[in-house]
Every structure is written in structure tokens, then in C-alpha cells.
Design a protein around this motif. Structure first.
Motif, mmCIF file in Angstrom:
data_model
loop_
_atom_site.group_PDB
_atom_site.id
_atom_site.type_symbol
_atom_site.label_atom_id
_atom_site.label_comp_id
_atom_site.label_asym_id
_atom_site.label_seq_id
_atom_site.Cartn_x
_atom_site.Cartn_y
_atom_site.Cartn_z
ATOM 1 N N GLY A 190 -32.462 17.352 49.359
ATOM 2 C CA GLY A 190 -31.715 16.129 49.617
ATOM 3 C C GLY A 190 -31.237 15.439 48.356
ATOM 4 N N ALA A 191 -31.416 16.077 47.188
ATOM 5 C CA ALA A 191 -31.001 15.480 45.913
ATOM 6 C C ALA A 191 -29.551 15.884 45.621
ATOM 7 C CB ALA A 191 -31.932 15.926 44.796
ATOM 8 N N PHE A 192 -28.620 15.315 46.374
ATOM 9 C CA PHE A 192 -27.238 15.757 46.309
ATOM 10 C C PHE A 192 -26.573 15.408 44.977
ATOM 11 C CE2 PHE A 192 -28.164 14.925 50.851
ATOM 12 C CZ PHE A 192 -28.054 16.238 51.302
ATOM 13 N N GLU A 193 -26.837 14.205 44.477
ATOM 14 C CA GLU A 193 -26.240 13.821 43.200
ATOM 15 C C GLU A 193 -26.772 14.688 42.063
ATOM 16 O OE1 GLU A 193 -25.387 9.820 40.485
ATOM 17 O OE2 GLU A 193 -26.584 9.680 42.316
ATOM 18 N N THR A 194 -28.083 14.948 42.078
ATOM 19 C CA THR A 194 -28.671 15.818 41.062
ATOM 20 C C THR A 194 -28.080 17.218 41.142
ATOM 21 O OG1 THR A 194 -30.746 14.577 41.061
ATOM 22 C CG2 THR A 194 -30.826 16.824 40.201
ATOM 23 N N THR A 195 -27.833 17.708 42.360
ATOM 24 C CA THR A 195 -27.240 19.036 42.532
ATOM 25 C C THR A 195 -25.920 19.131 41.778
ATOM 26 O OG1 THR A 195 -28.238 19.224 44.728
ATOM 27 C CG2 THR A 195 -26.473 20.760 44.198
ATOM 28 N N HIS A 196 -25.081 18.131 41.922
ATOM 29 C CA HIS A 196 -23.780 18.162 41.253
ATOM 30 C C HIS A 196 -23.937 17.991 39.738
ATOM 31 C CE1 HIS A 196 -20.904 18.224 44.656
ATOM 32 N NE2 HIS A 196 -21.933 17.727 45.328
ATOM 33 N N ASN A 197 -24.905 17.199 39.317
ATOM 34 C CA ASN A 197 -25.157 17.058 37.870
ATOM 35 C C ASN A 197 -25.618 18.375 37.266
ATOM 36 O OD1 ASN A 197 -24.486 14.337 37.836
ATOM 37 N ND2 ASN A 197 -26.569 13.646 38.206
#
Length: 398
Positions: free
Chosen positions: A160-167
Motif C-alpha cells: 500500500g506504499a504507493f508514493e514510495t513505489t513511484h519514488n
């Protein structure tokens, strides 16, 4: 006469080695032990006879052996030395095996360390170490395909760490582009992922913006019986309302307690501009107490396990949870929204001064960004009024 698979399967060893020829220099050598090895003889440009080995039968089939023979003959027609070409290919494979994604990523981090703050470098390393290296770290970077990168990124997305995924995707892409520039890979395969990743949900950090509830939170903070470093960070967070990552990575070299200023270099800032935070007297008092504890090191709020590192990014939120504030009610980042809302709607502070203190981009009447010292005296007074107001909220003396 050319060989066939039936003939090859029925071939038996003899007392001495013998050869079965297929044509074009290709032959199968059968040894007394029963081993069968594909070989090819050819003449170099100098006229000297040489041989190449293609591997054992049946691991290398007849059709595969013929394909390799045809490749050698094509090299000869092009005027190349097949033996040297094989040595070059072997060296290339060995170099590729050494240049794994992890090796190249660590080299990239080292070569570009001057471009980012140490806390950012460590965060990127931890992302890679935890989720990327276990999947593609040992693979030659030149052999990695988009699907394999996506598999690694899915590990983060599934949490659920979507922002981290993109980073992390962005960081992996930078590693690949570094590899391309270093001639270790042909292209950045992350560009092929397109819309394969889930979008970052639009939302806001949970925050308490009601003054009465904010007072209760402050009383809980001042009554918290955790580690002294955590208590100090909790007390100073609402006063300064900077990003949690900046608070925990605060360094003594950035502070002038006599002058009452915290000067944050642009390398640590989201907008990459230097930022000045005027310190109210309450914050200076907390920092002087911390100086007796951590003043000999680099960081003000050091980690619990090592004084060479700053406080963990989970420390403040974990403390809030232990005080009974769930992530749906209050977060470390929420102190920013608390200050922004109450200072504007309750205290009537100038919005542009608040935005300056939040380190948001503020433009002058001509559309130019203000420099870091803009309205510093007014901001200093505002920060002291805010700290005084927080004291009154906590003590219920409004």
C-alpha cells in the motif's frame, strides 16, 4: 554425410576416441568414457588450423551445434577471427556478471552522493536494499528486463506504499541511466513500465486543527514518558512545523542558538532552496538541553541504536500511536496542517509569512520567488507568537 539425431543417440564409446563429421568443420568427438563433445575445426587468416568447442551432446543438440557452426563461418566471411570473437564474448559475459544491479546501484550512490543529503542517500539505499536487491540485485544490469523490475516494485505496491513505489521506480531509473552512460546497459528499462504501477492516491496527512483538541495533544506530549530524544522532537515539532524528515535530520552545524536560527541547506529541501527557520525561545531552551546530550555528534535527534544516524522516520508517529492517536487522527506531518490552519483561521497571521515558514514557494508581486531572508524579522515575531500560543493552549490559559 550429415549426421542425424538417431545416429547420435546410438553412438557408443570405443577403446579410443573417434569423430563423427557433420560437414563445414563441425564434428562430434566421442570419448572412451562415453562423453560426447561438439567441436569445429577452421583455419585462421594466417592459415593456422584452430578448433572451437561448442559443448557436450545431448546438452547441445545437433541443431544448436549447426547454428553455432554457421555463426563461426559468418564471422570468417566478415573477416573476423572466430577464436578472438569467442574470447571477447567470454570477457563481455564475465564483465556483465560482475556488473550486477546492486554493484552498479552502489557505484551510482557513491558517484552522486554530493548531489543529495546524506539522509536522502540513506533512504534510497534502504529502499533498494529492502525491496529491489532481493529481486534483481544479483542480476547483470544489462540482462534485466522491465518485467523483472516491475516484480520488485510490486513488493512495495502490495504494502500500500504507493508514493514510495513511484519514488523507488525513479531511483531505479536513475541507476539504469547511470549504467547507460557508463556503457554497462543499453537502455533504462523503467521507461517501459508506463502505467503499470498504481497511481498515488490523492489525500492529506491526518491532522488535529481544532485548538481545544490541539491543547489536549500538547498536554499528552508534555506528559509522554518515552525516550528523552523522542520527547524533545515531539515538543519541537508543533513549534517549528517543518517536515518530519527535516526535524529528525536537524544537524548542530545548521543551528545558531545565540542568534535563534536554524538554517537548512537547499540540498535537504524539497524545493532545493535554502530555508531559514527562526527559533522561538521555547525551542532554543529544548535545543540547549539536547545539546548536552547529543552536541558532540552531527545530529540533534540521533537514532536509538547509533549516534551516527538521525532518528528513525517512524519514531514520532510511533510515539503518537502510543499516546492513543491513531494514524487517522494525527501524524508527524500533521503538525504542519495544524499550524497552517490555526495560525490563519484563529490567530489571523499573514498567509504569506506562514507559507514562507512552511517552506512553500512564495512569489513577490513581480512573480519572482522570494529569497530565504524575505520578511525574516516579521517571521521571527510570528514564530514567537505561535510558540506562546501553544503554551497557552497546553496550559488552558486562553
Amino acid at each position: 554425410m550429415p549426421l542425424n539425431e538417431t545416429q547420435l543417440r546410438k553412438t557408443k564409446p570405443r577403446e579410443k576416441s573417434y569423430r563423427l563429421f557433420d560437414g563445414g568443420g563441425l564434428y562430434l568427438e566421442v570419448f572412451p568414457s562415453g562423453a560426447k563433445l561438439w567441436r569445429m575445426k577452421f583455419r585462421q587468416a594466417s592459415g593456422k588450423e584452430s578448433r572451437l568447442s561448442f559443448g557436450p551432446y545431448p546438452e547441445v543438440s545437433l541443431s544448436e551445434a549447426r547454428e553455432r557452426r554457421n555463426e563461426v563461418r559468418a564471422l570468417q566471411r566478415a573477416g573476423n577471427d572466430p577464436a578472438q570473437a569467442r574470447r571477447n564474448a567470454k570477457a563481455s559475459r564475465q564483465a556483465s556478471a560482475l556488473n550486477t544491479f546492486e554493484v552498479v546501484a552502489m557505484l551510482w550512490l557513491e558517484k552522486t552522493k554530493a548531489e543529495r543529503a546524506e539522509t536522502t542517500r540513506r533512504k534510497i539505499f534502504n529502499w533498494l536494499r529492502k525491496d529491489i536487491f532481493p529481486v534483481i540485485g544479483a542480476m547483470p544490469i544489462a540482462d534485466i528486463r522491465p518485467r523483472q523490475v516491475l516484480t520488485a516494485l510490486r513488493r512495495i505496491e502490495d504494502r500500500g506504499a504507493f508514493e514510495t513505489t513511484h519514488n523507488v521506480k525513479r531511483a531505479v531509473g536513475q541507476v539504469f541511466r547511470f549504467a547507460v552512460a557508463s556503457e554497462l546497459a543499453d537502455r533504462d528499462v523503467t521507461r517501459d513500465l508506463g502505467d503499470a504501477l498504481a497511481s498515488v492516491p490523492v489525500g492529506h496527512y491526518a491532522a488535529i486543527t481544532d485548538p481545544e483538541k490541539a491543547g489536549a495533544l500538547l498536554r499528552a506530549i508534555y506528559g509522554y514518558e518515552g525516550h528523552p530524544y523522542t520527547i524533545a522532537a515531539l515538543k519541537i515539532s508543533p513549534m517549528l512545523f517543518q517536515r518530519p524528515g527535516m526535524i529528525r535530520a536537524m544537524e548542530w552545524s545548521e543551528l545558531d542558538l545565540d542568534k535563534g536560527e536554524w538554517r537548512v541547506p537547499g540540498t535537504k529541501m524539497k524545493m532545493e532552496n535554502d530555508h531559514i527557520v527562526p527559533l522561538p525561545t521555547q525551542a532554543i531552551e529544548i535545543l540547549r538541553a539536547m545539546q548536552r546530550l547529543t552536541g558532540r555528534g552531527a545530529y540533534v535527534f540521533v537514532g536509538m541504536r547509533s549516534h551516527d544516524r538521525c532518528m528513525s522516520e517512524n519514531t514520532i508517529n510511533a510515539a503518537l500511536r502510543s499516546m492513543g492517536y491513531s494514524k487517522e487522527v494525527m501524524t508527524g506531518h500533521g503538525f504542519r496542517a495544524m499550524a497552517r490552519t490555526i495560525m490563519d483561521e484563529v490567530l489571523g497571521e499573514r498567509v504569506d509569512l506562514i507559507e514562507h515558514q512552511l517552506a512553500h514557494r512564495v512569489k513577490d508581486p513581480n512573480g519572482r520567488a522570494y529569497n530565504r531572508t524575505a520578511h525574516l524579522p516579521a517571521r521571527r515575531e510570528m514564530m514567537q507568537r505561535w510558540a506562546n500560543y501553544l503554551d497557552r493552549l497546553r496550559l488552558q490559559t486562553l
